[in-house]
Write a protein that holds these residues in place. Sequence first.
Motif, short mmCIF file in Angstrom:
data_model
loop_
_atom_site.label_atom_id
_atom_site.label_comp_id
_atom_site.label_asym_id
_atom_site.label_seq_id
_atom_site.Cartn_x
_atom_site.Cartn_y
_atom_site.Cartn_z
N TYR A 129 8.80 24.66 34.58
CA TYR A 129 7.73 24.98 33.63
C TYR A 129 7.58 23.79 32.68
O TYR A 129 8.53 23.44 31.99
CB TYR A 129 8.07 26.25 32.85
CG TYR A 129 8.37 27.43 33.74
CD1 TYR A 129 7.35 28.24 34.22
CD2 TYR A 129 9.68 27.72 34.13
CE1 TYR A 129 7.63 29.30 35.06
CE2 TYR A 129 9.96 28.78 34.96
CZ TYR A 129 8.93 29.57 35.42
OH TYR A 129 9.21 30.63 36.26
N ILE A 130 6.41 23.21 32.68
CA ILE A 130 6.14 22.03 31.84
C ILE A 130 5.21 22.45 30.71
O ILE A 130 4.13 22.99 30.96
CB ILE A 130 5.48 20.91 32.68
CG1 ILE A 130 6.40 20.51 33.84
CG2 ILE A 130 5.15 19.72 31.80
CD1 ILE A 130 5.74 19.64 34.87
N SER A 131 5.64 22.21 29.47
CA SER A 131 4.80 22.49 28.30
C SER A 131 4.21 21.19 27.79
O SER A 131 4.89 20.16 27.76
CB SER A 131 5.63 23.13 27.19
OG SER A 131 6.17 24.34 27.62
N TYR A 132 2.94 21.26 27.40
CA TYR A 132 2.28 20.05 26.90
C TYR A 132 1.21 20.42 25.88
O TYR A 132 0.79 21.56 25.77
CB TYR A 132 1.69 19.24 28.05
CG TYR A 132 0.52 19.88 28.77
CD1 TYR A 132 -0.80 19.58 28.40
CD2 TYR A 132 0.71 20.76 29.82
CE1 TYR A 132 -1.87 20.15 29.06
CE2 TYR A 132 -0.36 21.33 30.49
CZ TYR A 132 -1.65 21.02 30.10
OH TYR A 132 -2.72 21.58 30.76
N ILE A 133 0.76 19.39 25.15
CA ILE A 133 -0.36 19.54 24.24
C ILE A 133 -1.58 18.93 24.93
O ILE A 133 -1.54 17.80 25.41
CB ILE A 133 -0.09 18.85 22.89
CG1 ILE A 133 1.09 19.54 22.20
CG2 ILE A 133 -1.33 18.89 22.00
CD1 ILE A 133 1.54 18.92 20.91
N SER A 134 -2.65 19.72 24.97
CA SER A 134 -3.85 19.29 25.68
C SER A 134 -4.76 18.46 24.78
O SER A 134 -4.51 18.31 23.58
CB SER A 134 -4.60 20.52 26.21
OG SER A 134 -5.10 21.27 25.12
#
Length: 135
Positions: free
Chosen positions: A65-70
């Motif tokens: 699971y990769i979390s990022y800011i768009s």
Amino acid sequence: MEKKIFKTDRKIKSKVKFAEIVGDVIVPDVKPDIVTLINISSDCYVQKEEKSNGRLRLDGEIVSYISYISDNAETRSIETSFNMVEQIESECINENTKVDCKVYIDSEDIKLLNERKVQVRIMLKLVCDIYEEYN
């Protein structure tokens, strides 16, 4: 007094192996572009163990699971999976031995290649204990 034969397992060997899984993840078209990566969280699942003379083969899957800011300042995530096929070799492994193998995620790293592509690098630690039946 009657004697009974007691059967138990005796550890005859332990093996440790490190393996590296590297893969690229492309952001699906329905998700916005990546500006900043936050973190990665992965789980490893062994689905099949196959023993033969001198070799143990593990087939499984790593779910990340990769979390990022768009680009529109929202926190988003991507779920992806990688196949894992690893072999552990030892002269002690045969059809009659019992093998207890655990797979740990030793380290995880993500690198932003561009706004639509991420490289994932996962280091696995495989710990296998080999047992034989003992009377």
